[in-house]
Enzyme design. Structure first.
Site, PDB file in Angstrom:
ATOM      1  N   LYS A  35      19.109  36.771  33.666  1.00  0.00           N
ATOM      2  CA  LYS A  35      20.037  37.463  34.578  1.00  0.00           C
ATOM      3  C   LYS A  35      19.449  38.735  35.173  1.00  0.00           C
ATOM      4  O   LYS A  35      19.710  39.069  36.312  1.00  0.00           O
ATOM      5  CB  LYS A  35      21.361  37.736  33.882  1.00  0.00           C
ATOM      6  CG  LYS A  35      21.281  38.711  32.730  1.00  0.00           C
ATOM      7  CD  LYS A  35      22.572  38.708  31.914  1.00  0.00           C
ATOM      8  CE  LYS A  35      22.484  39.735  30.809  1.00  0.00           C
ATOM      9  NZ  LYS A  35      23.372  39.463  29.690  1.00  0.00           N
ATOM     10  N   ARG A 128      33.373  42.725  22.581  1.00  0.00           N
ATOM     11  CA  ARG A 128      33.207  42.181  23.924  1.00  0.00           C
ATOM     12  C   ARG A 128      33.798  40.776  23.881  1.00  0.00           C
ATOM     13  O   ARG A 128      34.961  40.642  23.523  1.00  0.00           O
ATOM     14  CB  ARG A 128      31.741  42.229  24.394  1.00  0.00           C
ATOM     15  CG  ARG A 128      31.664  42.161  25.939  1.00  0.00           C
ATOM     16  CD  ARG A 128      30.264  42.253  26.503  1.00  0.00           C
ATOM     17  NE  ARG A 128      29.530  40.995  26.371  1.00  0.00           N
ATOM     18  CZ  ARG A 128      28.333  40.803  26.912  1.00  0.00           C
ATOM     19  NH1 ARG A 128      27.744  41.741  27.626  1.00  0.00           N
ATOM     20  NH2 ARG A 128      27.708  39.646  26.752  1.00  0.00           N
TER      21      ARG A 128
END
Ligand code: PLP
Length: 347
Positions: A35, A128
């Protein structure tokens, strides 16, 4: 063309091969997470040719690009999916991480080209993604009913939002859930978890890592360290000096907020020699620029200008000179995303 990002592909390949070997020694398969480089094919194809077996990305658009550039290796979607992208996942991704039963149902009940396999995310503390560990049993029982053999494993992510460090205890939690539900693939870590392999404290049931930062930068930001055996000079940003003048270190006039709504603070060091380089918040994060000239201080940036204090440098800089910087993970992410930075693969 400047600003320019020089990409040292051989060093990135070295990092990937080295980390792959270290993982292999303890039975961990390494998936390279692309990414931060937006899955740029000019970087990923050489990595594949150098022996990287699988890749992961957070964005379907990147995964699609990898497929379209001829990558046939297993691809992981590592961000928990949007329901709206499920059809695309089933066309391009081999593995997907989920944390919602609703999403799992959608994946299982949508037909597509691929029989994409699923790993369920468990939150072992970082707050998260993932089902919170205290409620995980309830969801995992359901998940097995919904997905059957397509549920192949579990994943967890640490060190990203809460900054919680991976350790033997939180990794063991993943192993216990894996054992309880007979799920063989346990995807335990990112760059922050490499230390457990170095120290020999990783529980042996953990058999998959997803690593980006350490491959592309040689760093582990969670512990603020260089990962031993990796090369740090993988990317260098080159930016041009467009103004070089002596100015006070403190502004003159009433101080409000800066262009980004921040309230800058200034230390009075008298008159200083300041350089402005033609790169800004649109392209980098100023606090993530590490000048190769160690005597340069990065002060602040607005959209298109970054202000440096070059007073202490041994170099006599001039307008038109180029300055070089290593980048933090955040700065690299932005530099790769900025259309205004020329990407140059150095071979
Ligand atoms: C970004 C990401 C990774 C890779 O993390 P690095 O710190 O770059 O190694 C792994 N897993 C997930 C879920 C991620 O979002």
């Amino acid at each position: 063309m400047y600003p320019k990002l020089d990409i040292y592909i051989d060093k990135i390949i070295h990092n990937a091969q080295y980390l792959r070997q270290e993982c292999q020694k303890v039975g961990v398969e390494l998936t390279v997470v692309t990414k931060v480089i937006r899955a740029m094919p000019e970087i990923v194809i050489p990595l594949r040719d150098a022996g990287v077996t699988s890749f992961g990305d957070s964005r379907m658009i990147n995964i699609k690009r990898l497929r379209q550039s001829g990558i046939e290796n297993p691809l992981y979607l590592i961000r928990i999916p949007m329901l709206s992208e499920v059809p695309s996942i089933l066309e391009y991704a081999d593995f997907v991480f989920v944390s919602e039963l609703e999403t799992l149902k959608r994946i299982v009940h949508t037909s597509g080209k691929k029989n994409t396999a699923v790993l369920f995310m468990i939150d072992v503390g970082d707050i998260r993604e993932g089902v919170w560990f205290e409620q995980a049993d309830r969801d995992l029982e359901q998940a097995l009913k919904i997905a059957g053999p397509r549920l192949i494993g579990l994943g967890t992510n640490l060190g990203c939002f809460g900054g919680v460090l991976p350790d033997e205890n939180n990794m063991r939690m993943l192993c216990e859930f894996g054992a309880r539900y007979g799920l063989p693939t346990l995807s335990g870590g990112n760059s922050a978890a490499l230390l457990l392999i170095e120290e020999g404290t990783l529980p042996e049931q953990i058999n998959h890592y997803r690593v980006g930062e350490a491959v592309f930068l040689g760093t582990d930001v969670t512990r603020n360290r260089a990962v031993p055996g990796t090369d740090l000079d993988t990317f260098l940003l080159r930016a041009e000096i467009v103004e070089l003048q002596t100015k006070p270190s403190v502004p003159v006039g009433e101080i409000g907020q800066d262009a980004f709504g921040r309230k800058p603070e200034f230390e009075d060091k008298g008159l200083r020699q300041k350089a402005i380089i033609a790169v800004g918040e649109q392209d980098i994060i100023a606090s993530g620029l590490r000048p190769l000239d160690p005597k340069i201080i990065v002060l602040h940036a607005s959209s298109d200008h970054t202000i440096l204090d070059v007073t202490d440098s041994d170099q006599a800089y001039r307008v038109g000179d180029f300055l070089s910087f290593r980048l933090s993970y955040g700065a690299l992410l932005r530099a790769m995303t900025s259309e205004y930075i020329f990407k140059n693969i150095v071979v």
